[in-house]
Design a protein around this motif. Structure first.
Motif, PDB file in Angstrom:
ATOM      1  N   ILE A 253       0.808  -1.230   0.000  1.00 53.27           N
ATOM      2  CA  ILE A 253       0.000   0.000   0.000  1.00 53.27           C
ATOM      3  C   ILE A 253       0.841   1.280   0.000  1.00 53.27           C
ATOM      4  CG2 ILE A 253      -1.955  -1.095   1.146  1.00 53.27           C
ATOM      5  CD1 ILE A 253      -1.043   0.145   3.776  1.00 53.27           C
ATOM      6  N   ALA A 254       2.095   1.182   0.446  1.00 52.86           N
ATOM      7  CA  ALA A 254       2.966   2.365   0.501  1.00 52.86           C
ATOM      8  C   ALA A 254       4.411   1.908   0.329  1.00 52.86           C
ATOM      9  CB  ALA A 254       2.785   3.115   1.819  1.00 52.86           C
ATOM     10  N   PRO A 255       4.791   1.531  -0.894  1.00 51.49           N
ATOM     11  CA  PRO A 255       6.126   0.958  -1.113  1.00 51.49           C
ATOM     12  C   PRO A 255       7.277   1.870  -0.701  1.00 51.49           C
ATOM     13  CG  PRO A 255       5.009   1.451  -3.202  1.00 51.49           C
ATOM     14  CD  PRO A 255       3.990   1.554  -2.129  1.00 51.49           C
ATOM     15  N   ASP A 256       7.127   3.183  -0.860  1.00 52.69           N
ATOM     16  CA  ASP A 256       8.201   4.094  -0.453  1.00 52.69           C
ATOM     17  C   ASP A 256       8.426   4.035   1.057  1.00 52.69           C
ATOM     18  OD1 ASP A 256       8.562   4.864  -3.049  1.00 52.69           O
ATOM     19  OD2 ASP A 256       7.467   6.763  -2.869  1.00 52.69           O
ATOM     20  N   SER A 257       7.329   3.962   1.814  1.00 51.73           N
ATOM     21  CA  SER A 257       7.449   3.851   3.271  1.00 51.73           C
ATOM     22  C   SER A 257       8.081   2.524   3.662  1.00 51.73           C
ATOM     23  CB  SER A 257       6.075   3.992   3.931  1.00 51.73           C
ATOM     24  OG  SER A 257       5.573   5.300   3.782  1.00 51.73           O
ATOM     25  N   ALA A 258       7.687   1.459   2.983  1.00 51.31           N
ATOM     26  CA  ALA A 258       8.220   0.139   3.298  1.00 51.31           C
ATOM     27  C   ALA A 258       9.720   0.064   3.056  1.00 51.31           C
ATOM     28  CB  ALA A 258       7.496  -0.919   2.468  1.00 51.31           C
ATOM     29  N   ALA A 259      10.200   0.860   2.093  1.00 51.37           N
ATOM     30  CA  ALA A 259      11.623   0.843   1.759  1.00 51.37           C
ATOM     31  C   ALA A 259      12.432   1.841   2.572  1.00 51.37           C
ATOM     32  CB  ALA A 259      11.795   1.140   0.264  1.00 51.37           C
ATOM     33  N   ASN A 260      11.758   2.621   3.411  1.00 53.52           N
ATOM     34  CA  ASN A 260      12.432   3.664   4.185  1.00 53.52           C
ATOM     35  C   ASN A 260      12.841   3.111   5.551  1.00 53.52           C
ATOM     36  OD1 ASN A 260      13.189   5.936   5.661  1.00 53.52           O
ATOM     37  ND2 ASN A 260      11.631   7.239   4.738  1.00 53.52           N
ATOM     38  N   PRO A 261      14.141   3.025   5.838  1.00 51.88           N
ATOM     39  CA  PRO A 261      14.576   2.457   7.127  1.00 51.88           C
ATOM     40  C   PRO A 261      14.187   3.308   8.332  1.00 51.88           C
ATOM     41  CG  PRO A 261      16.437   3.369   5.924  1.00 51.88           C
ATOM     42  CD  PRO A 261      15.277   3.386   4.982  1.00 51.88           C
ATOM     43  N   LEU A 262      13.792   4.567   8.105  1.00 52.34           N
ATOM     44  CA  LEU A 262      13.293   5.375   9.201  1.00 52.34           C
ATOM     45  C   LEU A 262      11.884   4.949   9.603  1.00 52.34           C
ATOM     46  CD1 LEU A 262      14.505   8.939   8.156  1.00 52.34           C
ATOM     47  CD2 LEU A 262      15.442   7.492   9.970  1.00 52.34           C
ATOM     48  N   VAL A 263      11.215   4.233   8.703  1.00 52.70           N
ATOM     49  CA  VAL A 263       9.871   3.724   8.967  1.00 52.70           C
ATOM     50  C   VAL A 263       9.921   2.234   9.293  1.00 52.70           C
ATOM     51  CG1 VAL A 263       7.535   3.433   8.058  1.00 52.70           C
ATOM     52  CG2 VAL A 263       8.872   5.459   7.435  1.00 52.70           C
ATOM     53  N   VAL A 264      10.625   1.486   8.463  1.00 55.41           N
ATOM     54  CA  VAL A 264      10.803   0.046   8.688  1.00 55.41           C
ATOM     55  C   VAL A 264      12.309  -0.230   8.749  1.00 55.41           C
ATOM     56  CG1 VAL A 264      10.317  -2.279   7.874  1.00 55.41           C
ATOM     57  CG2 VAL A 264       8.692  -0.434   7.394  1.00 55.41           C
ATOM     58  N   PRO A 265      12.871  -0.235   9.926  1.00 50.40           N
ATOM     59  CA  PRO A 265      14.316  -0.469  10.041  1.00 50.40           C
ATOM     60  C   PRO A 265      14.714  -1.818   9.451  1.00 50.40           C
ATOM     61  CG  PRO A 265      13.407   0.334  12.110  1.00 50.40           C
ATOM     62  CD  PRO A 265      12.236   0.009  11.232  1.00 50.40           C
ATOM     63  N   THR A 266      15.847  -1.844   8.776  1.00 49.65           N
ATOM     64  CA  THR A 266      16.389  -3.111   8.318  1.00 49.65           C
ATOM     65  C   THR A 266      16.818  -3.925   9.539  1.00 49.65           C
ATOM     66  OG1 THR A 266      18.633  -2.237   8.202  1.00 49.65           O
ATOM     67  CG2 THR A 266      17.257  -1.997   6.220  1.00 49.65           C
TER      68      THR A 266
END
Length: 418
Positions: A374-387
């Motif tokens: 639903i929000a691929p840019d957010s999913a790829a952002n480590p500030l949102v989803v940390p690796t």
């Protein structure tokens, strides 16, 4: 009750620290910037000055002997939920609509009375303290408080233990690094609503392309002299400095704390650090007036969207993480309904919708896959989803005793000139 009565018993350093938090600290994060600056309304000091008895405790655990009321959840299909402003997903065309809350009502038949009245931890504590201390219902079944204030509520016996049978999804899907904070081991009283990260940020244009990747660089790089800021939140600036010194913020000693203060003081004295700030660092960083700083991850998402020169770095030695948490207060009238709402938000699909809406870290396992849809840019952002590598570098600041808090805040206040 007069202001001076409410704050009676607070040490001066702690009172000043909470005032800073209210006017320029985490209360003033970008998602909350629309709020007025409120006056400090309460502290953690003596309640006796107001004629209010402290909560009774059992065996010193902070668990109240009479913190539960008759649960009306079966007959009253409602839940009263207090949260911070701009801290739930919102319909772009109708700001009064919140998709996940409406989905909860549709799934359970439980109506949510949602109120954005947690403007600041301290201010909100002042609202509910008289009722909680008097053993009265606050009119709220669920509230969101930052970890150190959640710890205080639990210690005072003003939060209810959750029924495991009603939060089975949360139990199974809460990410491992959020499972056992020292103030609520095993998450018996609380579950994270969202995570907050403290990292290093810099303006690539202001540094002339030079990367800034560590606290040591902030404190020692001559190219950054006079163009560095740290945060006026003690736990964040001291915590990330301790990490750079090889000390764990979850286990540090008083001597470690003193060494961290001394290190920062040296950078203040030689004018490497320009000042300590609340969220106003954002404008200075974006304009290039400062070159680098210690920053909150949630702020950087918007700053980076507006200015492509803004970069961030996760220090090799780690970063500081904290959480805002869901609690059921003492005497809540709809405890079971509140627990069902907590559990609802621990479904990965629902957690993804929330995360996409607020841009802060989710504590739910499996959220990345749902978020990517639903929000691929957010999913790829480590500030949102940390690796996984980034998450392994997250550290929490340990809970302080009242004596430590007073002592440490006094030293920090002197450091930052507050």
């Amino acid at each position: 009750m007069a202001f001076n009565e409410l704050t009676d018993g607070l040490s001066e350093p702690v009172r000043k620290a909470w005032e800073r938090s209210l006017t320029s600290g985490r209360a003033a994060l970008s998602r909350r910037a629309v709020l007025r600056a409120a006056a400090l309304t309460a502290g953690a000091g003596s309640l006796a000055a107001c004629g209010i008895p402290p909560a009774r405790t059992v065996n010193g655990t902070g668990d109240s002997t009479a913190n539960a009321a008759k649960d009306l959840s079966d007959s009253e299909r409602e839940v009263n939920f207090s949260n911070w402003p701009l801290y739930v997903d919102t319909d772009e065309n109708d700001k009064e609509k919140h998709g996940t809350l409406e989905a909860f009502t549709a799934a359970t038949g439980i109506k949510v009375r949602y109120t954005e009245d947690v403007n600041d931890n301290v201010e909100f504590f002042g609202k509910v303290k008289p009722q909680l201390a008097a053993g009265q219902d606050t009119g709220r079944d669920l509230m969101v408080l930052t970890d150190w204030m959640a710890a205080r509520m639990i210690r005072l016996g003003w939060a209810q233990k959750l029924n495991p049978a009603n939060v089975t999804t949360a139990i199974t899907t809460v990410e491992s690094r959020f499972r056992a904070p020292d103030w609520d081991p095993g998450r018996l009283y609380s579950y994270p609503w969202a995570g907050i990260q403290v990292v290093v940020a810099y303006n690539r244009k202001a540094t002339k392309g030079k990367e800034v990747t560590s606290v040591a660089q902030l404190l020692e790089d001559p190219d950054l002299k006079g163009r560095v800021t740290f945060l006026s939140e003690m736990r964040d600036s001291i915590g990330i400095t301790l990490l750079d010194m090889g000390k764990d913020p979850a286990k540090f000693t008083a001597d470690d704390y003193g060494a961290a203060v001394a290190r920062l003081q040296k950078a203040v004295d030689n004018k490497q650090i320009r000042r300590f700030t609340g969220n106003d660092y954002g404008q200075e960083l974006s304009s290039g007036d400062i070159a680098a700083c210690v920053a909150w991850g949630g702020d950087l998402i918007q700053l980076r969207a507006d200015n492509p020169d803004i970069e961030f770095a996760i220090p090799e030695k780690g970063f500081v993480s904290s959480t805002d948490n869901l609690l059921v207060p003492a005497k809540a009238q709809h405890k079971t309904n509140a627990e069902k709402l907590i559990d609802f938000y621990y479904q990965p699909k629902i957690a993804a919708q929330l995360t996409a809406g607020i841009g802060f870290v989710s504590a739910v396992t499996g959220v990345k896959e749902e978020l990517a849809a639903i929000a691929p840019d957010s999913a790829a952002n480590p500030l949102v989803v940390p690796t996984p590598e980034m998450a392994a570098k997250a550290h929490v600041f340990r809970t302080l005793t009242e004596t430590e808090e007073s002592d440490f805040e006094e030293k920090f206040s002197k450091l930052i000139g507050a």
